[in-house]
Design a protein around this motif. Structure first.
Motif, short mmCIF file in Angstrom:
data_model
loop_
_atom_site.label_atom_id
_atom_site.label_comp_id
_atom_site.label_asym_id
_atom_site.label_seq_id
_atom_site.Cartn_x
_atom_site.Cartn_y
_atom_site.Cartn_z
N VAL A 30 120.81 -13.54 -32.89
CA VAL A 30 119.48 -12.98 -32.63
C VAL A 30 118.69 -12.90 -33.93
CG1 VAL A 30 118.22 -10.95 -31.81
CG2 VAL A 30 120.22 -11.77 -30.54
N GLU A 31 119.36 -12.51 -35.01
CA GLU A 31 118.69 -12.49 -36.32
C GLU A 31 118.14 -13.87 -36.67
OE1 GLU A 31 119.62 -11.67 -41.06
OE2 GLU A 31 121.29 -12.09 -39.70
N VAL A 111 114.55 -13.67 -26.81
CA VAL A 111 115.67 -14.43 -27.39
C VAL A 111 117.02 -13.75 -27.23
CG1 VAL A 111 114.12 -15.51 -29.08
CG2 VAL A 111 115.52 -13.55 -29.79
N ASP A 112 117.04 -12.45 -27.04
CA ASP A 112 118.30 -11.70 -27.00
C ASP A 112 119.30 -12.30 -26.02
OD1 ASP A 112 120.26 -9.69 -27.17
OD2 ASP A 112 119.16 -8.35 -25.84
N GLU A 113 118.94 -12.38 -24.77
CA GLU A 113 119.85 -12.90 -23.75
C GLU A 113 120.09 -14.40 -23.92
OE1 GLU A 113 121.29 -11.21 -20.81
OE2 GLU A 113 120.87 -9.50 -22.10
N LEU A 117 123.50 -17.46 -23.76
CA LEU A 117 123.57 -18.66 -22.93
C LEU A 117 123.77 -19.90 -23.80
CD1 LEU A 117 123.42 -19.69 -20.01
CD2 LEU A 117 120.94 -19.92 -20.33
N ILE A 118 123.08 -19.96 -24.92
CA ILE A 118 123.23 -21.10 -25.83
C ILE A 118 124.63 -21.14 -26.42
CG2 ILE A 118 122.45 -22.06 -28.05
CD1 ILE A 118 119.60 -21.05 -27.27
N ARG A 119 125.12 -20.00 -26.86
CA ARG A 119 126.47 -19.95 -27.45
C ARG A 119 127.53 -20.38 -26.45
NH1 ARG A 119 129.78 -18.44 -31.26
NH2 ARG A 119 131.67 -17.29 -30.78
N THR A 154 116.51 -13.52 -15.71
CA THR A 154 115.18 -12.98 -15.43
C THR A 154 114.56 -12.34 -16.67
OG1 THR A 154 116.05 -10.87 -14.61
CG2 THR A 154 115.65 -12.58 -12.97
N VAL A 155 115.40 -11.78 -17.54
CA VAL A 155 114.89 -11.22 -18.80
C VAL A 155 114.33 -12.34 -19.67
CG1 VAL A 155 115.55 -10.06 -20.96
CG2 VAL A 155 116.36 -9.17 -18.77
N ILE A 156 115.06 -13.44 -19.75
CA ILE A 156 114.59 -14.59 -20.54
C ILE A 156 113.27 -15.10 -19.97
CG2 ILE A 156 115.12 -16.94 -21.33
CD1 ILE A 156 118.14 -16.16 -20.94
#
Length: 191
Positions: A30-31, A111-113, A117-119, A154-156
């Motif tokens: 996230v950073e 970006v948090d969520e 998903l990317i990882r 949904t957050v994304i």
């Protein structure tokens, strides 16, 4: 008067309250995304990065008090209210009612969520790397709710809408950001 925390101070605080290696990796992911977007928007990269780094400060030890405990901790450390509010806004509608208002807050929310998903997508790839990842790899798994089941799509979507950005563009930018710190995120893989 509040003090502006350095990245090292933020990291020290994070590791005081977070022992879970996966949560530390998530914080760094996230950073990285926050720093990437700060550069993209001509904003303060250090500030955005520090906020991204500590956004889940209380999650490992106080998940039932998520964001409330972080507020207490950051206030006791004399952090600026702007930083604390931004952290609270990332949990809008899940743990707080703090609506993301600034570009920084909306970016953190978006970006948090997505970093999770990317990882997860990177780790199932033959290369186990983010370095050769394309947007379509993440999109392919988007609709499969069992894949990275903890990621709230949904957050994304709501975050992308707040930023007025298309989901593929958000995914692209986060992949690029995470590439910059692939080794720290254990996503360099076997390329």
């Amino acid at each position: 008067m509040s003090k502006i925390p350095t990245r090292q101070e933020a990291y020290n605080l994070l590791t005081t309250y977070t022992e879970n290696p996966s949560l530390l990796i998530h914080a760094k992911a996230v950073e990285a995304c926050m720093r990437y977007y700060a550069r993209k928007h001509g904003e303060n990269e250090e500030k955005w990065g520090v906020i991204g780094l500590v956004h889940d400060l209380d999650w490992d030890k106080f998940p039932e008090q998520h964001c409330k405990k972080t507020r207490e901790i950051l206030e006791s450390e004399n952090w600026p209210d702007e930083y604390i509010r931004a952290v609270e806004s990332h949990a809008y509608l899940t743990c707080t009612k703090v609506v993301p208002k600034t570009t920084l807050e909306k970016t953190l929310y978006a970006v948090d969520e997505l970093t999770g998903l990317i990882r997860t997508t990177a780790l199932i790839r033959p290369s186990k790397s983010v370095l050769d990842m394309k947007v379509k790899s993440v999109k392919r798994n988007w609709k499969n709710k069992r894949f990275a089941a903890g990621v709230d799509r949904t957050v994304i979507e709501r975050g992308a809408e707040m930023l007025n950005i298309e989901i593929p563009d958000l995914i692209h930018d986060c992949i690029e950001a995470m590439k910059e710190v692939a080794e720290e995120l254990e996503l360099k893989g076997n390329l």
